[in-house]
Design a protein around this motif. Structure first.
Motif, PDB file in Angstrom:
ATOM      1  N   GLU A1804       0.837  -1.207   0.000  1.00 11.24           N
ATOM      2  CA  GLU A1804       0.000   0.000   0.000  1.00 11.24           C
ATOM      3  C   GLU A1804       0.869   1.253   0.000  1.00 11.24           C
ATOM      4  O   GLU A1804       0.556   2.235  -0.672  1.00 11.24           O
ATOM      5  CB  GLU A1804      -0.921  -0.008   1.218  1.00 11.24           C
ATOM      6  CG  GLU A1804      -2.001  -1.092   1.131  1.00 11.24           C
ATOM      7  CD  GLU A1804      -2.815  -1.176   2.403  1.00 11.24           C
ATOM      8  OE1 GLU A1804      -2.473  -0.387   3.356  1.00 11.24           O
ATOM      9  OE2 GLU A1804      -3.773  -1.958   2.496  1.00 11.24           O
ATOM     10  N   LYS A1805       1.943   1.245   0.759  1.00 17.17           N
ATOM     11  CA  LYS A1805       2.833   2.410   0.774  1.00 17.17           C
ATOM     12  C   LYS A1805       3.449   2.630  -0.592  1.00 17.17           C
ATOM     13  O   LYS A1805       3.609   3.772  -1.033  1.00 17.17           O
ATOM     14  CB  LYS A1805       3.929   2.214   1.804  1.00 17.17           C
ATOM     15  CG  LYS A1805       3.447   2.297   3.231  1.00 17.17           C
ATOM     16  CD  LYS A1805       4.611   2.134   4.203  1.00 17.17           C
ATOM     17  CE  LYS A1805       4.136   2.229   5.645  1.00 17.17           C
ATOM     18  NZ  LYS A1805       5.237   2.043   6.603  1.00 17.17           N
ATOM     19  N   ALA A1808       0.983   4.311  -2.811  1.00 19.92           N
ATOM     20  CA  ALA A1808       0.861   5.731  -2.441  1.00 19.92           C
ATOM     21  C   ALA A1808       2.046   6.530  -2.956  1.00 19.92           C
ATOM     22  O   ALA A1808       1.899   7.659  -3.453  1.00 19.92           O
ATOM     23  CB  ALA A1808       0.764   5.861  -0.921  1.00 19.92           C
ATOM     24  N   GLU A1812       2.128   9.669  -5.640  1.00 14.27           N
ATOM     25  CA  GLU A1812       2.781  10.938  -5.305  1.00 14.27           C
ATOM     26  C   GLU A1812       3.794  11.328  -6.351  1.00 14.27           C
ATOM     27  O   GLU A1812       3.910  12.498  -6.736  1.00 14.27           O
ATOM     28  CB  GLU A1812       3.461  10.824  -3.938  1.00 14.27           C
ATOM     29  CG  GLU A1812       4.018  12.158  -3.431  1.00 14.27           C
ATOM     30  CD  GLU A1812       4.619  12.030  -2.061  1.00 14.27           C
ATOM     31  OE1 GLU A1812       5.163  13.037  -1.566  1.00 14.27           O
ATOM     32  OE2 GLU A1812       4.525  10.929  -1.452  1.00 14.27           O
TER      33      GLU A1812
END
Length: 1840
Positions: A1804-1805, A1808, A1812
């Motif tokens: 999940e990171k 993300a 970004e």
């Protein structure tokens, strides 16, 4: 005595006392109808009314009809809630029950003691110091308060009726209804009542409750009688207004914070009240406020008058109040201020002391004062009184005056209602009731004393042992004897000091019981003898025979302080007296009270008591106040010669002492222990009873239920006992109040303070020789509890004759009687008692109580001045005598001379007299010894002088030296030392006298010598009788030094001060502001120079410099234009008008019109005083001071001349003395026949040297002392001796000085005389044998003789020359002084005139100052208004100039636009319409609402310019075209210019509207100020006219003063037929100087007239020349104007305005906007660069962060791959090693789940972060490198 409801069958009051009065009271009270009605007039006693309605009545409930409680505590009132629905009213026929209201006696056991054990028989006292304690109910009945009773006294029949207090705690005040049908009794106690009684039925009619907390001070009905005002005492001081018939308070408030003496209604206005009291007076008014009716008080302000207690006052009809004061003056109050203070002529007070009452009666003001005078004043004089000077006093005189007596202190007065008479009853605070006749006619009766009483506390009371007589004494210095059986006072006797103790001598002393022993304040004891004077022999001319008389039989003074106790020994042989001086004195009665002796006690004595007859020993009980009780045996009297007795002290007196120690705390502790033991016993009995009941229940209910009940009964918890009271010893020993014997050596005492509440039984300890009374402490061995005496101790105790009743007097004025068993000295039966409040509870402590000789009457005396007589209840009805028997006189008593009374309070007591006699005897012996020794010394001294004389007669070598006679030098040294010590001692003793006389001398010198600058010196001529005296000159007066400012001078106005100070202040402010701005600019310039300039700054500075040059060029052009205009304006201003006149000429003409022509004299009625000639007190004082200083200077100069002449005379006399001495020497050498008479030496008189009066020496003082002794020997009057002493003393001084210095030779004169004598000394003849002189010698002798004769003549001529010269100088100076005396007399006359004028001016000064201040204030106001008008005009002018500038700007705007359009522009009309179009512009501060929009439209319509007024008709076309779009083919720049100029035009028009509004407002202000100026000017003129009239009046009063001017006959020009007329009223006194000046003025005016005519002719010629030049100049100007017009047409083609053209040369606003635009662009570019640098920095930071993040991602990827490898290896190992275990383990499953969760979170990171990164790419950030396929596969595998 008569009770309230005792009535005869006819309904009238009976005068006889009925034995069955109590049943009659009950019967009368039962017959009273108690009906209360509602608004519907329904009776509460109707049959239809239920009990609830009865309970709702607030007046038939228990609140008013409580059954009397036995105790004296006030009954608890049941206060019921008021009913709102129905308002109850009281019936007019409703009455209360008297017996249910009054306080009844408290009886502990009615079985033993009847309720009416004592019945009040009569009252002999009167509380004369209680305010308003004298009221009149009808023509014969007086009403006053006596303790707890109201007394109704018929002062004709002397019958008294009593009303008892309801609270039992006293009565505070009384008041009588104006109709005399009701009277109010205001009581004391806890929330006391006011009871309204009806008169004459004396039934309680109404009761008013809860009006105050403790006591009422005063009550008063209004004039109509429907309202009642009451005021309370400490602590609330509440004033309440009652509707007393409805028993409802109307208003209530606190009156003041200190004692309030009085409250009254205004007789003419019930809504106004007045209260007065301690240091205040307050004026009240009922006023309606928003919260309802209120009492509003206004406190009187004393101002300059000293604050005073106000006892008496009266309300005047016009609202003013007249009050008294402590110092005796009347104060007239208006509003809340003192209008004027009234006094008598000569600043005497209206009364000598406080004014206690003021009344208005028949148009007169009556005042009664403490000086015993009644004065009548004129009402009109007082009502119209006003202040006339700064003192605030007005002197008036009374119409009539009645002085009663010096010893009278009138406290209140009340008028008797007798038709045709003006009789008043007066309350005398010194113990009397007077009847006064204030008719002041020929038949006016003298003041009559109706009743006389004691004033103040009664100290002692005693009863005759034989009959119904009693005697009393008090501090009012009187002794009174009463017949209490017949209720009449018999006789009273006055002394110098107050009485403090009294006893009636027993029958063993006086068989007829006729002697009374009285002790007084000064320690004197007097024995009075009472007798009936009717038994004496009647002589002709004898005065009225009284019923009894007192005769002074013995008088002696045993003590130095007041006598507090007297006691006769039981056999009557010895009299003992005790005093506060701590001594007990004994007297032998049989030997005419011969002193036996005395002994000292440890404390002041309060009681003496001899042991009764049943005691074996005759002893005396001495009770001291400080806790000591002594006992001594009866002293024995030894017959010793009185001359040999040194002191009366009894050294062998044996005393037994008991020092009381407090045991009250121990008794309380003992009683508490007993109480707890009794409670325990009761609880034990209850417990036993409970157990017995449980046992009985066990038998009834069986065995099973018993244990539970037993368990419940035994679970009772014992209560925790409280600690016992602690043992307490009072820090101050309690005083002993009274005591009595119980048995030999035993006694009972009553204590005060802490130890009150018990009777203590004490016993004397055994006698121990040498014991110290101070260290002794004894405790009583028994006690008796006295109920209710903790705070109310027993002050006096006495017993009935049979010892079965103990009578007690209490501190609160109550009496108590204990019934005892027979032969009960130990008071075992002391239990039941009868208690009743009789005297006043606050200050009526019972001082004495005793029963009559037959126990039928009880008599009490208290500190409230009351004496009550009670009938004692007896089971045996005995016939009482109605009159006492006065003892018959002894035979020969009328012939006995009374003993010499001791009236001096400082007289010696018996002991002190004896000591003084012994001291005098010893001093006499000492003086005799001294005289004998002196005689011996005198004899020895004479022998010594004889020896000295014999020694002196011996030859020198045989004589003894003086020192040889000194026997011992030490003796002489010791004598000298003692003498010096004695002298020092004498100096110390006389130091005070010396200082006293020095101070007296200094005061005399300060009074008589210090003010003198020079004393009178008289210089006498030598050869004649002429003399000259100097002036007795005092120091300059205050007027020569005084210079006080005058208030009549006009102060400079505000405008003048502004004109003087304003410009300088403005310039200073401007300078300071400029300096500050210059400093700031210099700082900025330094900062600018310190840093390098940028290109943008250089561009801006160049643009600014260019603009500044253009602006400066335009300003210079405009400045030239303005300067030209200013020059033209000044030129036109300097141009005179056609009717112009020179101000100097106008002023000269005005002065001529004012001062020339017919002069008005000062006496003329229309004389107007010039401003410079107006005079006031200050100027007159300066003039007086100048006159004094001038006269003083001339006198001082003359005194100097006379003093120098006196000194010259002294020098002449000195020289004459020398010459006379030389003359005598010369005459000694010439024959006597040729001697010339020696001139007499002039004499110096004492008047010539007055300063020598104060020169003295020892001889002078001794001579003065001898003369003083002679004067004392001569028996002459003090005045003659005083005058002779002063004259003699003065002559003595002068004789001494003249005798001692008669020759007046000094050292210099002696030296000169000696030199002269030496020079002229003749050769002495030798003592050789006489021989015949030769011829040569004869010739020499002749020559010497001639020479001596010449010298003799020369000296005589010289002496004569000196005397003649001195006399000539004296005559010349005398002539000058006579002239000066004439001038000084004239100056004195002038001084008198000036002083009279000054006094007159001072009288006018106050009003003149007021008028002048008004003129000054109006002048100042006018100048201020004028200044404001000028300021307004200036602002208007400025605004008009601004409007003109704006209009010019508008014109220039249109002209510039027209020039921009050019000629033949087809869009000119359109563009002009666009420029002139009216637009509604929204203002910056827009206000919401339609109304505001309407206002804006109105304002916009008002903002039309003057140039558009001609084109209003074309306004309708403005709506057709559209100005928002530029037409085709129209120049866009011109269209935009039109829009811009339109905005500018609108701005100009708005500014014009604003300026016009401001101008309009300024015009309104100008009009307002102009009107105000006119009003102020009118007022100023009126004030100046008033001041002028006052000045004229002042001048007229000054003209009335007489002025003395001495004239000679030749100075009088006004003669008739050669004679001076008798009437000189029409003459003028004119000085020659003024007359010459007027004659010279005539010549001057003639010369001035010629000069003015010549000057007028020259001016006419000059005028003609100027007119000719003016015409020529006009022609030249017209030519120059034509030339200028031609040049303008040739240059510009038309005539233009050069000024407007120069104004339009530079657009300053545009240039400023350009500069601002350039600066803004530069600053924006700078800011843009700054932001670009910040963006670059942020991008760099973002790139670094992205790199760091990418590095972290790579690390994370590597870690994930490594983890995957480790997992695969771990799985392989597990598979190999875990074959033995089938299935997954629990721990593995958990670990796997954790790893799976971790992987998912990291995935999940990653997502993300990808998002970004993508976002950053879109924003233009740094482009990241693309992800490789290997990394993508790894990430996919991780996702899997």
């Amino acid at each position: 005595m008569k009770e309230p409801d005792d009535q005869d069958t006819d309904g009238e009051r009976s005068g006889s006392r009925s034995d069955g009065r109590l049943p009659s009271i009950l019967k009368a009270s039962e017959d009273t109808t108690d009906d209360v009605i509602t608004d519907g007039e329904e009776s509460y006693l109707d049959d239809d009314l239920d009990l609830e309605d009865m309970e709702e009545s607030s007046h038939s409930s228990q609140e008013y009809f409580q059954t009397p409680e036995p105790s004296q505590e006030p009954p608890v009132e049941v206060q019921e809630e008021p009913q709102v629905d129905v308002k109850k009213k009281l019936s007019e026929t409703f009455y209360y029950n008297y017996l249910e209201l009054i306080s009844m006696p408290h009886v502990t056991s009615e079985d033993r003691i009847p309720l009416y054990f004592f019945i009040l028989n009569h009252s002999f006292g009167y509380d004369c110091r209680k305010r308003a304690n004298l009221q009149l109910l009808d023509s014969n009945t007086l009403l006053y308060i006596a303790g707890n009773q109201m007394v109704l006294l018929d002062f004709k029949s002397k019958i008294q009726i009593y009303l008892q207090s309801s609270s039992g705690q006293g009565i505070g005040a009384i008041g009588v209804h104006p109709n005399k049908t009701y009277f109010a009794v205001a009581e004391k106690g806890s929330f006391p009542k006011i009871i309204i009684y009806e008169y004459p039925s004396l039934k309680p009619y109404r009761i008013l409750q809860e009006g105050t907390e403790k006591a009422y001070a005063y009550v008063d009905f209004n004039n109509e009688g429907n309202l009642l005002a009451s005021v309370g005492c400490h602590p609330d001081y509440t004033i309440t207004i009652w509707d007393w018939k409805e028993e409802q308070p109307i208003l209530r408030t606190k009156a003041f914070s200190q004692d309030v003496f009085k409250v009254t209604f205004n007789p003419d206005n019930d809504e106004q009240l007045t209260t007065s009291g301690s240091g205040h007076i307050k004026f009240w008014e009922m006023a309606f406020t928003f919260t309802g009716l209120k009492l509003q008080g206004s406190l009187g302000r004393f101002g300059k008058t000293s604050t005073t207690d106000i006892e008496g006052y009266a309300e005047l009809p016009d609202g003013k109040v007249l009050s008294g004061s402590e110092w005796g003056n009347l104060l007239l109050w208006e509003g809340s201020l003192i209008k004027v203070e009234l006094c008598r002529t000569g600043m005497k007070s209206c009364h000598n002391g406080s004014i206690n009452q003021i009344m208005l009666d028949e148009g007169e003001v009556i005042t009664a004062g403490s000086d015993g005078s009644v004065r009548i004043w004129d009402f009109e004089t007082i009502d119209t009184a006003d202040v006339i000077d700064d003192t605030g006093l007005l002197e008036i005189e009374p119409i009539n005056e009645l002085h009663i007596d010096k010893s009278v202190n009138l406290f209140s007065m009340i008028k008797m209602n007798e038709v045709g008479n003006n009789f008043w009853l007066a309350q005398d605070a010194n113990g009397a009731i007077w009847k006064l006749d204030l008719s002041f006619s020929n038949i006016t009766q003298d003041p009559e004393c109706l009743f006389s009483f004691h004033s103040g506390p009664i100290e002692a009371l005693a009863v005759s042992p034989l009959t119904y007589l009693m005697a009393t004494t008090a501090l009012d210095c009187s002794v009174r004897v009463y017949d209490f059986a017949s209720k009449i006072p018999l006789v009273h006797m006055k002394f110098k000091q107050g009485g403090t103790s009294l006893i009636w001598a027993p029958r063993t002393v006086s068989l007829s019981a006729a002697q009374i022993v009285v002790g007084f304040q000064d320690g004197v004891v007097r024995i009075l003898e009472l007798f009936d004077p009717k038994g004496l022999t009647v002589f002709a001319g004898r005065k009225k025979i009284l019923d009894a008389e007192l005769h002074l039989k013995y008088v002696f003074k045993p003590h130095t302080e007041e006598v507090t106790a007297l006691a006769y020994e039981r056999n009557g042989e010895i009299l003992a007296t005790g005093s506060k001086d701590k001594t007990v004195f004994f007297f032998d009665v049989e030997k005419e009270y011969k002193p036996i002796g005395f002994f000292n006690t440890p404390g002041p004595i309060c009681q003496l008591m001899w042991s009764p007859a049943n005691h074996p020993e005759n002893t005396l009980l001495i009770i001291c106040e400080n806790g000591y009780i002594l006992e001594c045996l009866c002293p024995t009297f030894n017959d010793v010669d009185d001359e040999n007795v040194v002191t009366f002290a009894i050294p062998t007196m044996l005393l037994r002492c008991f020092h009381f120690t407090s045991v009250k705390s121990k008794i309380l502790r003992f009683m508490e222990v007993q109480r707890r033991e009794e409670q325990k016993m009761l609880k034990e009995k209850e417990r036993e009873e409970r157990r017995r009941k449980l046992a009985e229940e066990r038998e009834v209910f069986g065995e099973e239920e018993i244990p539970e009940e037993e368990e419940a009964s035994e679970e009772e918890e014992e209560e925790v006992e409280e600690p016992l009271p602690e043992i307490f010893m009072p820090p101050t020993p309690s005083p002993i109040l009274c005591g009595f014997y119980s048995a030999p050596g035993s006694f009972w005492v009553s204590m005060g303070n802490y130890d009150a509440g018990f009777l203590y039984h004490c016993q004397f300890p055994a006698y121990v020789q040498g014991s110290d009374f101070q260290k002794q402490e004894n405790e009583p061995f028994d006690f008796r509890v006295l109920e209710g005496t903790e705070d109310n101790p027993i002050t006096t105790i006495t017993f009935s004759n049979d010892q079965t009743v103990m009578f007690c007097g209490m501190r609160n004025g109550a009496i108590r009687a204990y019934v005892l068993s027979e032969n009960d000295p130990f008071l075992i039966s002391l239990k039941d008692y009868w208690h009743f409040n009789v005297h006043d509870n606050n200050y009526g402590s019972v001082k004495s109580i005793c029963s009559s000789f037959d126990d039928q009457y009880l008599l009490t005396a208290g500190e409230d001045s009351n004496i009550f007589v009670f009938d004692i209840f007896s089971e045996f009805i005995a016939q009482k005598e109605n009159k006492a028997i006065v003892p018959l006189p002894r035979p020969g008593i009328e012939l006995e001379a009374p003993p010499e009374d001791i009236e001096d309070p400082k007289a010696y007591s018996i002991e002190n007299a004896r000591k003084k006699r012994e001291h005098d005897r010893l001093m006499k012996k000492v003086e005799e010894l001294k005289a004998h020794k002196r005689e011996q010394i005198k004899i020895l001294r004479n022998e010594f002088w004889k020896l000295l004389a014999l020694n002196k007669e011996l030859p020198a070598h045989m004589q003894f030296q003086r020192t040889d006679f000194n026997i011992d030098a030490k003796i002489h040294a010791e004598i000298h030392k003692k003498a010096s010590l004695k002298m020092e001692q004498v100096e110390k003793e006389l130091a005070w006298e010396k200082q006293k006389h020095e101070l007296g001398l200094k005061k005399l010198q300060d009074r008589f010598r210090e003010p003198l600058e020079s004393d009178t010196i008289v210089v006498y001529a030598i050869q004649s009788d002429h003399q000259i005296a100097s002036y007795r000159l005092v120091k300059p007066s205050k007027y020569s030094k005084l210079k006080r400012p005058s208030q009549s001078e006009r102060r400079p106005s505000k405008l003048e001060r502004f004109e003087k100070e304003g410009p300088s202040k403005k310039e200073s402010q401007r300078d300071t502001g400029g300096s500050i701005s210059l400093q700031e600019e210099s700082v900025l310039e330094k900062e600018k120079k310190s840093r390098p300039r940028t290109l943008s700054e250089i561009m801006v500075e160049n643009q600014i410099e260019k603009t500044n040059k253009l602006i400066q060029q335009a300003e210079r052009a405009q400045l030239k234009i303005l300067q030209r205009k200013k020059e033209w304006e000044e030129l036109y201003k300097s141009k005179p008008d056609d009717d112009y006149e020179d101000p100097k000429d106008v002023q000269a003409i005005k002065e001529a019109q004012t001062y020339m022509g017919d002069f008005n004299l000062k006496t003329a009625p229309d004389y107007k005083i010039p401003e410079h000639m107006r005079i006031n007190a200050a100027k007159k004082e300066e003039e007086l001071g100048f006159l004094d200083s001038m006269a003083h200077g001339k006198k001082r100069y003359m005194n100097k001349c006379i003093l120098s002449l006196r000194d010259h005379k002294l020098a002449v006399i000195e020289e004459i003395q020398c010459l006379v001495q030389e003359l005598k020497n010369i005459q000694s050498s010439i024959p006597a026949s040729k001697h010339l008479p020696i001139p007499q030496v002039p004499q110096i008189y004492p008047e010539e040297v007055p300063e020598r009066r104060f020169q003295y020496d020892e001889e002078t003082l001794l001579r003065f002392k001898r003369k003083q002794k002679k004067r004392q020997d001569v028996k002459s009057s003090s005045k003659q001796s005083g005058s002779g002493g002063s004259a003699g003393g003065g002559l003595g001084f002068l004789k001494l000085s003249s005798g001692k210095e008669g020759d007046l030779t000094t050292r210099d004169s002696l030296s000169r005389s000696s030199k002269a004598s030496a020079f002229l000394e003749l050769p002495k003849q030798t003592e050789f044998e006489k021989a015949e002189p030769s011829e040569v010698e004869l010739e020499i002798m002749k020559r010497d003789e001639v020479k001596h004769l010449y010298m003799q003549q020369f000296l005589c001529n010289r002496i004569k020359e000196l005397t003649v010269t001195f006399d000539a100088e004296l005559h010349l100076l005398r002539h000058q002084k006579l002239k000066l005396d004439t001038k000084m007399k004239l100056s004195d006359l002038h001084h008198v005139t000036l002083f009279q004028e000054m006094l007159l001016l001072k009288n006018f000064e106050k009003q003149e100052n007021i008028l002048q201040e008004r003129v000054n204030s109006l002048d100042k106001e006018e100048q201020d208004m004028q200044w404001k008008i000028n300021e307004t005009l200036k602002e208007m002018e400025e605004k008009k100039n601004e409007i003109t500038k704006l209009q010019e700007q508008e014109k220039a705007l249109y002209a510039g636009f027209q020039a921009a359009l050019g000629e033949n522009n087809k869009f000119a009309n359109f563009l002009m319409k666009v420029l002139k179009k009216k637009i509604k512009r929204v203002k910056k501060k827009e206000v919401e609402g339609d109304a505001d929009e309407d206002e804006e439209s109105e304002e916009s319509s008002e903002e039309e310019s003057s140039l558009e007024s001609d084109e209003d008709a074309s306004g309708s076309e403005d709506d057709v075209f559209d100005d928002s779009i530029c037409p085709t083919n129209c120049d866009v720049s011109l269209f935009e210019l039109a829009l811009q100029l339109r905005e500018k035009r609108l701005d100009i028009e708005e500014a014009l509207v604003e300026e016009k509004k401001i101008v309009d407002n300024l015009k309104k202000e100008y009009d307002t100020f102009s009107k105000k100026v006119k009003v102020v000017a009118t007022n100023l003129n009126a004030a100046e006219e008033a001041l002028e009239a006052y000045q004229r009046e002042k001048q007229q009063r000054l003209n009335e003063l007489l002025v003395v001017i001495p004239l000679k006959l030749h100075q009088i020009e006004y003669v008739v037929f050669g004679e001076v007329p008798e009437d000189l009223s029409g003459t003028l006194v004119f000085s020659n100087h003024s007359l010459d000046r007027l004659q010279q003025r005539i010549k001057q005016l003639q010369e001035e007239n010629v000069k003015q005519q010549k000057l007028n002719k020259e001016c006419r010629e000059r005028r003609k020349v100027l007119i000719r030049e003016k015409r020529e100049m006009a022609k030249t100007i017209s030519k120059m104007e034509e030339t200028v017009r031609e040049l303008m047409i040739s240059k510009f083609g038309r005539v233009i305005d050069l000024e407007a053209l120069q104004t339009l040369s530079v657009n300053t606003t545009l240039e400023e906007l350009k500069i601002r635009k350039l600066r803004k662009e530069l600053s924006n570019a700078k800011e843009l660069r700054m932001w670009e640098e910040k963006i670059a920095q942020v991008r760099w930071d973002l790139m670094m962060k992205t790199k760091e993040h990418t590095k972290k991602l790579h690390q994370m990827n590597d870690l994930c791959l490594e983890k995957k490898k480790l997992d695969s290896r771990l799985n392989t190992l597990q598979n190999q090693q875990g074959n033995a275990f089938q299935g997954p383990r629990k721990a593995d499953i958990v670990a796997k789940q954790k790893v799976t969760e971790l992987v998912q979170a990291q995935a999940e990171k990653i997502v993300a972060l990808k998002e970004e990164i993508a976002l950053l790419r879109k924003k233009g950030g740094l482009i990241l490198p693309p992800i490789t396929p290997m990394q993508e596969n790894e990430m996919n595998s991780m996702d899997a």
